[in-house]
Write a protein that holds these residues in place. Structure first.
Motif, PDB file in Angstrom:
ATOM      1  N   GLY A   1      11.673  -1.633  -6.931  1.00  0.00           N
ATOM      2  CA  GLY A   1      11.599  -0.428  -6.107  1.00  0.00           C
ATOM      3  C   GLY A   1      12.650   0.585  -6.514  1.00  0.00           C
ATOM      4  O   GLY A   1      13.146   1.354  -5.683  1.00  0.00           O
TER       5      GLY A   1
ATOM      6  N   GLY B   1      12.534   4.526  -5.521  1.00  0.00           N
ATOM      7  CA  GLY B   1      12.573   5.001  -4.139  1.00  0.00           C
ATOM      8  C   GLY B   1      13.948   5.472  -3.713  1.00  0.00           C
ATOM      9  O   GLY B   1      14.908   5.449  -4.490  1.00  0.00           O
TER      10      GLY B   1
ATOM     11  N   ASP C   1       9.138  -0.720 -10.787  1.00  0.00           N
ATOM     12  CA  ASP C   1       8.442   0.039  -9.737  1.00  0.00           C
ATOM     13  C   ASP C   1       6.955   0.018 -10.041  1.00  0.00           C
ATOM     14  O   ASP C   1       6.523  -0.459 -11.096  1.00  0.00           O
ATOM     15  CB  ASP C   1       8.964   1.475  -9.653  1.00  0.00           C
ATOM     16  N   ARG C   2       6.191   0.561  -9.115  1.00  0.00           N
ATOM     17  CA  ARG C   2       4.729   0.553  -9.267  1.00  0.00           C
ATOM     18  C   ARG C   2       4.264   1.559 -10.301  1.00  0.00           C
ATOM     19  O   ARG C   2       3.224   1.374 -10.929  1.00  0.00           O
ATOM     20  CB  ARG C   2       4.075   0.844  -7.918  1.00  0.00           C
TER      21      ARG C   2
ATOM     22  N   PHE D   1       7.200  -1.834   1.620  1.00  0.00           N
ATOM     23  CA  PHE D   1       6.333  -0.783   2.152  1.00  0.00           C
ATOM     24  C   PHE D   1       6.060  -1.071   3.618  1.00  0.00           C
ATOM     25  O   PHE D   1       5.927  -2.232   4.029  1.00  0.00           O
ATOM     26  CB  PHE D   1       5.000  -0.758   1.398  1.00  0.00           C
ATOM     27  N   THR D   2       6.010  -0.005   4.414  1.00  0.00           N
ATOM     28  CA  THR D   2       5.530  -0.151   5.783  1.00  0.00           C
ATOM     29  C   THR D   2       5.012   1.188   6.281  1.00  0.00           C
ATOM     30  O   THR D   2       5.201   2.234   5.647  1.00  0.00           O
ATOM     31  CB  THR D   2       6.627  -0.661   6.724  1.00  0.00           C
ATOM     32  N   ARG D   3       4.354   1.139   7.432  1.00  0.00           N
ATOM     33  CA  ARG D   3       3.967   2.350   8.141  1.00  0.00           C
ATOM     34  C   ARG D   3       4.180   2.066   9.614  1.00  0.00           C
ATOM     35  O   ARG D   3       4.133   0.912  10.046  1.00  0.00           O
ATOM     36  CB  ARG D   3       2.500   2.704   7.861  1.00  0.00           C
TER      37      ARG D   3
ATOM     38  N   GLU E   1       0.669  -5.827   4.111  1.00  0.00           N
ATOM     39  CA  GLU E   1       2.118  -5.750   4.328  1.00  0.00           C
ATOM     40  C   GLU E   1       2.810  -7.055   3.956  1.00  0.00           C
ATOM     41  O   GLU E   1       3.896  -7.054   3.381  1.00  0.00           O
ATOM     42  CB  GLU E   1       2.413  -5.353   5.775  1.00  0.00           C
TER      43      GLU E   1
ATOM     44  N   ILE F   1       2.858  -7.310   0.030  1.00  0.00           N
ATOM     45  CA  ILE F   1       3.859  -6.476  -0.633  1.00  0.00           C
ATOM     46  C   ILE F   1       5.273  -6.949  -0.312  1.00  0.00           C
ATOM     47  O   ILE F   1       6.092  -7.168  -1.217  1.00  0.00           O
ATOM     48  CB  ILE F   1       3.695  -5.000  -0.215  1.00  0.00           C
ATOM     49  N   ASN F   2       5.571  -7.116   0.963  1.00  0.00           N
ATOM     50  CA  ASN F   2       6.950  -7.310   1.388  1.00  0.00           C
ATOM     51  C   ASN F   2       7.461  -8.742   1.283  1.00  0.00           C
ATOM     52  O   ASN F   2       8.672  -8.953   1.172  1.00  0.00           O
ATOM     53  CB  ASN F   2       7.114  -6.825   2.834  1.00  0.00           C
TER      54      ASN F   2
ATOM     55  N   TYR G   1       4.979  -5.957   9.012  1.00  0.00           N
ATOM     56  CA  TYR G   1       6.186  -5.725   8.204  1.00  0.00           C
ATOM     57  C   TYR G   1       7.335  -6.602   8.701  1.00  0.00           C
ATOM     58  O   TYR G   1       8.053  -7.218   7.906  1.00  0.00           O
ATOM     59  CB  TYR G   1       6.550  -4.251   8.302  1.00  0.00           C
TER      60      TYR G   1
ATOM     61  N   ALA H   1      11.301   9.361   2.834  1.00  0.00           N
ATOM     62  CA  ALA H   1      10.145   8.826   3.563  1.00  0.00           C
ATOM     63  C   ALA H   1      10.074   9.362   4.993  1.00  0.00           C
ATOM     64  O   ALA H   1       9.009   9.338   5.618  1.00  0.00           O
ATOM     65  CB  ALA H   1      10.212   7.302   3.575  1.00  0.00           C
TER      66      ALA H   1
END
Length: 263
Positions: free
Chosen positions: A21, A24, A45-46, A93-95, A110, A113-114, A154, A191
């Protein structure tokens, strides 16, 4: 303390550090902190473009949700560059969501990824570290792993990271490997920009929950990570350190609402 003394204190000069990451907000602060400590820093990173402006020794590109991509990229990195001395699992990542908004797809993405992604990155590296007989790993978890502040999927994934940290500390300590976690509270990264555009009063509602009255910065998260990864923390393993402006220490708003005026 001089730069030379600082490098000696941290023991990271010329050590190879891999940071996921890296492109970021927190990732960039981590790259800067470890570079300043004299480390040789590689990033993952992606997308390659997100790391284009960073001064890195090596760049890995993979999607954390793809076990095949992760293993191919990490194994290629180890073959080409050798086993890193330090691994910082920062990518995530989260939302914002509540339990009512979590369905199977949200949960699986989630956690993939996490939690799962961090596991797939770590496994080949910790195996190589074990053969060498040394290594330091730091995971960027979250205060959501310690108490519930929303984002259930998350939070479950980040809590899983802390359990994984303890497993690594206990079962790989005999190979000279340390594993720890950092648990940031809200971090003021880009973010937040779109959220503040949509809700200009959001900070006024968020900040009173923090005893210091502010969010933590990416640099503060990076500095705590630098310490745990370094030889200055050589006796520390299996821990989770909150870097959260006091959020998990207690609830001042509760005290004020419930106890204010009773004395």
């Amino acid at each position: 303390m001089t730069l030379s003394n600082l490098h000696e204190f941290l023991g990271l000069k010329d050590r190879h550090v891999l940071i996921t990451g890296a492109g970021g907000g927190i990732g960039r602060a981590l790259v800067a902190a470890f570079t300043a400590a004299g480390a040789v820093v590689s990033g993952a990173d992606r997308e390659l473009q997100s790391m284009s402006e960073l001064s890195l020794a090596y760049r890995l590109v993979f999607d954390l949700t793809s076990r095949t991509q992760v293993h191919e990229a990490v194994n290629s990195f180890i073959n080409d560059q050798g086993t890193p001395d330090v691994l910082i699992n920062n990518a995530g990542f989260t939302r914002g969501e509540t339990l009512d908004q979590v369905d199977g797809d949200v949960w699986e993405r989630e956690v993939s990824i996490n939690l799962n992604g961090a596991f797939h990155v770590t496994t080949p590296i910790v195996d190589a570290m074990s053969k060498r007989g040394s290594g330091s790993i730091v995971f960027i978890s979250s205060v959501n792993a310690l108490s519930h502040f929303g984002n259930p999927a998350y939070s479950a994934a980040k809590a899983g990271l802390i359990s994984y940290v303890k497993a690594l500390a206990v079962e790989r300590g005999r190979y000279g490997i340390r594993a720890n976690a950092i648990c940031p509270g809200s971090v003021r990264t880009p973010a937040w920009d779109h959220r503040l555009q949509n809700q200009p009063d959001l900070l006024a509602r968020v900040l009173p929950h923090y005893p210091l009255g502010r969010m933590v910065t990416p640099e503060e998260v990076a500095q705590a990570t630098l310490f745990l990864a370094s030889s200055a923390a050589s006796g520390i393993t299996g821990t989770a350190l909150a870097v959260d402006a006091g959020l998990t220490a207690g609830n001042l708003r509760f005290i004020n609402d419930v106890l204010a005026g009773e004395n």
